[in-house]
Write an enzyme that holds these catalytic residues in place. Structure first.
Site, PDB file in Angstrom:
ATOM      1  N   LYS A 229       0.822  -1.215   0.000  1.00 13.15           N
ATOM      2  CA  LYS A 229       0.000   0.000   0.000  1.00 13.15           C
ATOM      3  C   LYS A 229       0.855   1.265   0.000  1.00 13.15           C
ATOM      4  O   LYS A 229       0.374   2.365   0.278  1.00 13.15           O
ATOM      5  CB  LYS A 229      -0.930   0.004   1.216  1.00 13.15           C
ATOM      6  N   ASN A 230       2.134   1.110  -0.323  1.00 11.61           N
ATOM      7  CA  ASN A 230       3.014   2.269  -0.402  1.00 11.61           C
ATOM      8  C   ASN A 230       2.879   2.925  -1.779  1.00 11.61           C
ATOM      9  O   ASN A 230       3.019   2.268  -2.803  1.00 11.61           O
ATOM     10  CB  ASN A 230       4.455   1.801  -0.162  1.00 11.61           C
TER      11      ASN A 230
END
Lengths: 293, 299
Positions: free
Chosen positions: B105-106
């Site tokens: 989720k970066n």
């Protein structure tokens, strides 16, 4: 800024400490290189030297810097407005969306929101082509009625807040056609299960109480929210030993969910007034009005 | 690929690190930097100041990224090194894949991968990568975003509808998969009357399996509304709704769709009765259903 927004928090901070914090924030403001404004805005952190060529301003940091300064009672006289506005211009893309940094980044509704807030707070829209930005946002309304981060993507509670708030600040929310507005309203309301989720068939999460609560407030639909059910959910995600909120009951609390849990509660109950688009307290907003005359 | 930063190492002895903090102002919330973090970043600052674009600089950014994967300044500098060195694009794909596996989720790693693909022109691994990411989290917004970008840029539509079928067989409530289906059709065949009928039949099959699935209802009704069509034109779908209603299926989505159909037919009485039922069936939204009911009077 979430650490100092709650009314309670800022009453506890003494004046000299406030000035220290204000100085620190201003130390993160980038200046232009001659006529080149691409670096402008505020940088995030001092974990790398501010003097580095590629340490460019970041649109979300500029937004947060402005909010934090207002919350602390600063009059924004230290803002290099010309630089900030010209820096914003560098970030808008052909399709109306914004990236967060002129060196290049992803582009989506989050940064359009930041641009709208910055322009609104500075009362200067020269850094924003509002028509293009509006077109980008409207094209990102999915078949479900909510707004996605980008064209064709899935409607999502976070991007829905960003889009509605940006449209409101740009004065374009009123132009939304009736059918689109009704679909949007219906999708937003459907997010409430107890608290709110961000997308259909996903679990509820504390922070969506703000994203959807504020969205619905901006749509004039607060009365359709079940306040008791939302409050009951938020109370389950509060940590009874450490304090703060987590996204789900029994999980470790964090600053983001603590802020948005409280903000969600306030924006829905109206107990402490929150500006639903700028996401600052009305106390800070009234201060902004005072210094912006 | 670690830089093995150590002040005693000969390899870095020509570099004068610039020590943190870079600001004599007292910060609001002091980050508790580890010694290793300060070490790596003090050398990172020096390298960036000197504009060194080398193998060892690349290795250093690997460490800096590991310590703070969200530092977009470091990621950007890494790209500048890759542009200078011109090799490494394939191993860069491996590197980004491993960071994605670790932190799916970066934002920065996904953007970086996109940049590498734009440099190399090679998007051949992307469907596999996003599929792998989605196997671990079927609704990862970044993965879906990346997949849609790849599909639009490189036009690899062949297997897409098949893939969606697979996902919906696994979980018919996967809203991301439903959204993706809309996207694929929108981007390829478009919405002819025939296609709309077919897709309504597709949604109807899933509605019959799980009549309380918001995603399938949103898909069906969304197509009709987005294409500015009328429920009246689609007798199969209308018939499904009527028969579900006749069997007293307590689905709020069924009911709100029926209400829309009645409103389209200008049958306010029937619509009003539906809203009355919804006040109880979907009681959390009782105020909204009352409002919808009152609205009928003013139409």
């Amino acid at each position: 800024s979430s650490g100092i927004n709650a009314e309670y928090g800022s009453r506890e901070v003494d004046e000299s400490r406030k000035q220290e914090i204000i100085k620190w924030i201003y130390s993160l403001q980038n200046r232009p290189s001659g006529d080149d404004y691409a670096r402008c805005g505020f940088i995030a952190t001092d974990s790398l030297p501010g003097t580095l060529d590629s340490n460019y301003g970041h649109i979300a940091m500029t937004y947060v810097a402005l909010c934090s300064l207002l919350i602390l009672g600063d009059d924004l006289s230290g803002i290099d407005r010309e630089s900030v506005v010209n820096g914003l211009k560098c970030l808008q893309l052909e399709n109306g969306a914004y990236q967060c940094i002129a060196l290049g980044s992803e582009s989506d509704a989050r940064f359009v929101y930041c641009a709208a807030c910055i322009s609104y707070m500075l009362q200067d829209w020269r850094g924003m082509d509002k028509e293009k930005a509006t077109q980008f946002l409207m094209s990102s309304q999915s078949y479900e009625g909510g707004f996605a981060q980008n064209i064709g993507r899935e409607a999502h509670g976070g991007s829905t807040f960003c889009s509605i708030a940006a449209l409101k600040l740009m004065g374009k929310l009123e132009d939304m056609p009736t059918r689109e507005k009704n679909d949007l309203l219906s999708w937003c309301l459907q997010r409430q299960q107890s608290g709110f989720n961000g997308r259909p068939n996903k679990p509820v999460d504390t922070c969506y109480s703000f994203w959807l609560g504020a969205s619905l407030t901006l749509l004039g639909a607060q009365e359709f929210i079940n306040k008791e059910a939302n409050f009951a959910y938020l109370m389950t995600t509060q940590d009874r030993y450490i304090g703060g909120f987590s996204k789900w009951a029994g999980y470790f609390p964090d600053v983001l969910h603590s802020y948005f849990g409280i903000a969600g509660m306030f924006v829905i109950s109206g107990e402490v007034e929150l500006h639903p688009a700028l996401n600052i307290s009305m106390r800070a907003f009234r201060h902004w009005q005072d210094v912006s005359r | 690929l670690s830089s093995g930063i150590n002040a005693e190492y000969g390899e870095w002895s020509d570099v004068t690190p610039i020590p943190l903090p870079y600001n004599d102002r007292e910060p609001v919330v002091q980050i508790m930097y580890s010694e290793r973090f300060k070490d790596v970043y003090s050398y990172m600052a020096a390298i960036m100041q000197n504009k060194e674009y080398s193998e060892r600089a690349l290795a250093l950014t690997t460490d800096a990224i590991e310590l703070n994967t969200a530092n977009y300044t470091v990621w950007h500098y890494r790209r500048e090194i890759l542009r200078e060195i011109k090799l490494h694009l394939e191993s860069e794909m491996e590197f980004t894949a491993s960071v994605i596996a670790d932190q799916p989720k970066n934002y920065q790693v996904w953007h970086h991968r996109r940049c590498i693909i734009e440099m190399s022109g090679d998007a051949s691994k992307e469907l596999e990568l996003t599929e792998e990411t989605l196997t671990k989290d079927a609704k990862n917004y970044h993965a879906w975003d990346h997949r849609q970008w790849v599909l639009t840029q490189y036009k690899m539509w062949d297997r897409e509808l098949e893939y969606i079928d697979e996902l919906l067989r696994k979980d018919l409530r996967n809203n991301s998969a439903w959204n993706h289906r809309y996207f694929v059709i929108d981007s390829t065949t478009g919405w002819s009357r025939g296609t709309v009928e077919k897709e309504l039949d597709y949604a109807a099959a899933y509605i019959s399996k799980a009549p309380n699935n918001e995603s399938s209802w949103n898909y069906a009704t969304g197509i009709i509304k987005k294409q500015s069509m009328k429920y009246t034109d689609f007798s199969n779908f209308k018939e499904l709704c009527r028969s579900l209603h006749a069997s007293n299926m307590p689905s709020p989505f069924l009911m709100s769709t029926l209400a829309e159909m009645y409103i389209e037919e200008e049958n306010s009485t029937a619509a009003s009765n539906i809203f009355e039922k919804l006040k109880e069936l979907d009681s959390i939204r009782v105020n909204y259903w009352s409002y919808r009911q009152k609205q009928l009077a003013t139409c």
